[in-house]
Scaffold this motif. Structure first.
Motif, PDB file in Angstrom:
ATOM      1  N   UNK A 262       0.870  -1.364  -0.017  1.00 60.71           N
ATOM      2  CA  UNK A 262       0.084   0.033   0.110  1.00 60.71           C
ATOM      3  C   UNK A 262       1.047   1.142  -0.102  1.00 60.71           C
ATOM      4  N   UNK A 263       0.285   2.197   0.358  1.00 62.70           N
ATOM      5  CA  UNK A 263       0.773   3.716   0.409  1.00 62.70           C
ATOM      6  C   UNK A 263       0.682   4.099   1.881  1.00 62.70           C
ATOM      7  N   UNK A 264       2.070   4.788   2.648  1.00 63.92           N
ATOM      8  CA  UNK A 264       1.754   5.422   3.815  1.00 63.92           C
ATOM      9  C   UNK A 264       1.399   6.912   3.596  1.00 63.92           C
ATOM     10  N   UNK A 265       0.556   7.247   4.767  1.00 65.23           N
ATOM     11  CA  UNK A 265       0.112   8.583   4.898  1.00 65.23           C
ATOM     12  C   UNK A 265       1.484   9.365   5.429  1.00 65.23           C
ATOM     13  N   UNK A 266       1.979  10.232   4.636  1.00 67.69           N
ATOM     14  CA  UNK A 266       3.223  10.819   5.193  1.00 67.69           C
ATOM     15  C   UNK A 266       2.683  11.945   5.760  1.00 67.69           C
TER      16      UNK A 266
END
Length: 549
Positions: free
Chosen positions: A455-459
């Protein structure tokens, strides 16, 4: 609501303090006595002086030298440049204004700790009872051409229904927003004067050195034409506001309303645009930040020509090179010099970097001959390259230096996101108000997830954005959008954009603290179902201690 200048406590207004009067007098008396002794023993004093002189002349001794200088007088300079500095008034809808403001460059949490995006530059006259009324915000700007082009900050005019410019002589002119660039927090306005306007020129911020005198002119708290002076404290500051942060730090006092105003050197050239301050109280404590004029020159030229900014796109995600990583990758080491470069953690499929043969594990050290010391350097340098042009990339692989030509793409057109996380620094910002980063091994370790999680990390989360209202937090892992699984930031951005094009509520599947959940985000209202564990739905939108300049 009216504003008034805060009064200093009695102890800070110069009231007498009897506790210090007697010790000070004792010191003066001691000095007089020592002078008398020295005069009575001239020969001995001479001998001591000769000994001290011989010690100072010893090789290796520090002997500071420099001309005796008086403090500079800026009055003549101010009279010349002040007519080109303007006050800017923005009218905004009351229901579009947050108590803390919108934010400056819009970089979200951005990795800056307490240093977050900045609110609007002036305390609003907030109306009551009618959310459709407008409120007024004020900032600063400066004229760069006789035909009426004006530079200011993006956060001064963002969301404005109308903008007006007040000249130094009190003339008020309506202004048109030619273009805005949230990533650098710059905006270009245009007014139509009856004649030619006085204007000022941009200088070269690369020539500015710490310790150099600078003068800030602007509209703090609505007090137009205010002048303050100080020195450049540092260069290249990253305050976590966006992927291209490289601010001048200054100690010249700037406050709310100074945003967008010019920072001058003693030759009358603008070397920066005052943008933000770091402050626990909301007022100046001597830590201010200005956008360097070299950045301003590039961005404003594009805004004037096309109304928007294009940036180069490489297609890599990079991280810093630590001593341990340098040793593990067998990188050349210099005694006493820390490792530098941008370590490629991931290469976007079909990107310019992949086509040029760049692979994860490569360490990019320069582009077009300009040194790359950090991932932020890479993001800034790549963005400065004209899209659809060739650049020469130097990198280390297996300890050996190699050079390759890469055909740079167009960020926003070819790139996976509009804020540049594929250029070496996480920080892309979607239209729902989140910044995404790839799941690197380091992030997996920090978040406690293994290789089976994709997935993609919320930065970062933009304050008061739809994602913020729905309770999305930095550290959440987006694993799906609707029924579609995502494996990286590019997948997430495409899926979100697809939902937004159909004007649909965006259903994000997130992983937080080992638990899966769906969060519904309604872009039109800025809200939706709350994320798990977030009772009030406001997410992590703390503004920290940073304020707008």
């Amino acid at each position: 609501m009216s504003s008034s200048s805060p009064r200093l406590p009695t102890s800070e207004r110069g009231s007498p303090n009897r506790r210090f009067a007697r010790p000070a007098l004792a010191v003066l008396l001691a000095g007089t006595m020592l002078t008398g002794v020295a005069a009575g023993r001239f020969e001995t004093g001479t001998a001591h002086a000769q000994g001290a002189s011989a010690l100072a002349a010893h090789p290796g001794a520090i002997q500071p030298q420099g001309p005796s200088q008086r403090l500079p007088d800026f009055s003549g300079l101010v009279k010349q440049v002040k007519p080109a500095v303007v006050s800017i008034t923005s009218q905004l809808k009351a229901d579009a204004v947050d108590d803390e403001g919108d934010g400056g460059g819009g970089g979200g949490q951005g990795g800056g700790g307490q240093q977050m995006p900045f609110p609007f530059p002036f305390p609003f006259q907030m109306p009551h009872g009618n959310p459709h009324r407008t409120v007024e915000a004020r900032g600063s700007g400066f004229i760069i051409s006789p035909d009426g082009y004006v530079v200011t900050n993006n956060h001064v005019v963002k969301g404005a229904t109308s903008v007006s410019v007040t000249l130094d002589d009190g003339t008020v002119l309506p202004a048109k927003i030619v273009g805005r660039d949230p990533r650098t927090d710059l905006a270009l306005l245009r007014v139509k004067p009856t004649g030619k306007l006085p204007f000022i020129q941009l200088g070269d911020s690369d020539d500015v050195e710490p310790g150099q005198w600078v003068i800030a002119v602007g509209n703090p708290y609505g007090l137009g034409g205010s002048v303050t002076a100080g020195i450049v404290s540092a260069r290249g500051r990253d305050i976590g506001d966006g992927p291209y942060d490289s601010f001048l730090q200054i100690d010249a006092p700037i406050n709310r309303g100074n945003s967008g105003g010019p920072l001058f050197t003693q030759d009358g050239k603008v070397v920066g645009v005052n943008t933000a301050i770091l402050s626990p109280s909301g007022g100046s404590i001597g830590i201010g930040f200005a956008i360097p004029s070299d950045v301003v020159r590039s961005v404003i030229a594009q805004l004037q020509k096309t109304g928007h900014v294009t940036r180069g796109y490489l297609g890599v995600q990079a991280q810093a090179v630590t001593p341990q990583i340098a040793k593990g990758l067998n990188l050349p080491a210099s005694l006493g010099t820390p490792p530098s470069g941008a370590l490629v953690a991931n290469v976007t499929s079909a990107s310019p970097a992949e086509k040029a043969g760049i692979k994860p594990g490569d360490v990019i050290t320069s582009i077009n001959g300009e040194k790359i010391a950090t991932p932020r350097d890479l993001a800034i340098k790549v963005a400065d390259v004209s899209p659809d042009s060739d650049a020469k990339l130097t990198y280390l692989r297996d300890g050996n230096s190699q050079t390759v030509d890469v055909h740079v793409g167009n960020l926003g057109k070819d790139g996976s996101s509009p804020a540049g996380n594929d250029n070496g620094q996480p920080g892309n910002q979607g239209s729902i108000g989140v910044a995404l980063a790839a799941l690197t091994p380091e992030l997996r370790q920090q978040l406690g997830v293994d290789d089976s999680v994709h997935g993609a990390v919320v930065h970062g989360v933009q304050p008061n954005s739809p994602a913020d209202q729905a309770g999305i937090r930095p550290g959440d892992i987006i694993t799906g959008v609707g029924s579609h699984l995502v494996s990286n930031p590019s997948d997430a951005v495409k899926a979100v954009r697809g939902a937004l094009k159909q004007d649909q509520t965006v259903a994000l599947r997130i992983l937080r603290d080992g638990q899966d959940a769906f969060v519904a985000i309604s872009p039109g209202t800025g809200g939706g179902s709350q994320a798990p564990g977030d009772d009030d739905g406001d997410g992590d939108s703390s503004q920290g201690n940073s304020q707008s300049g």
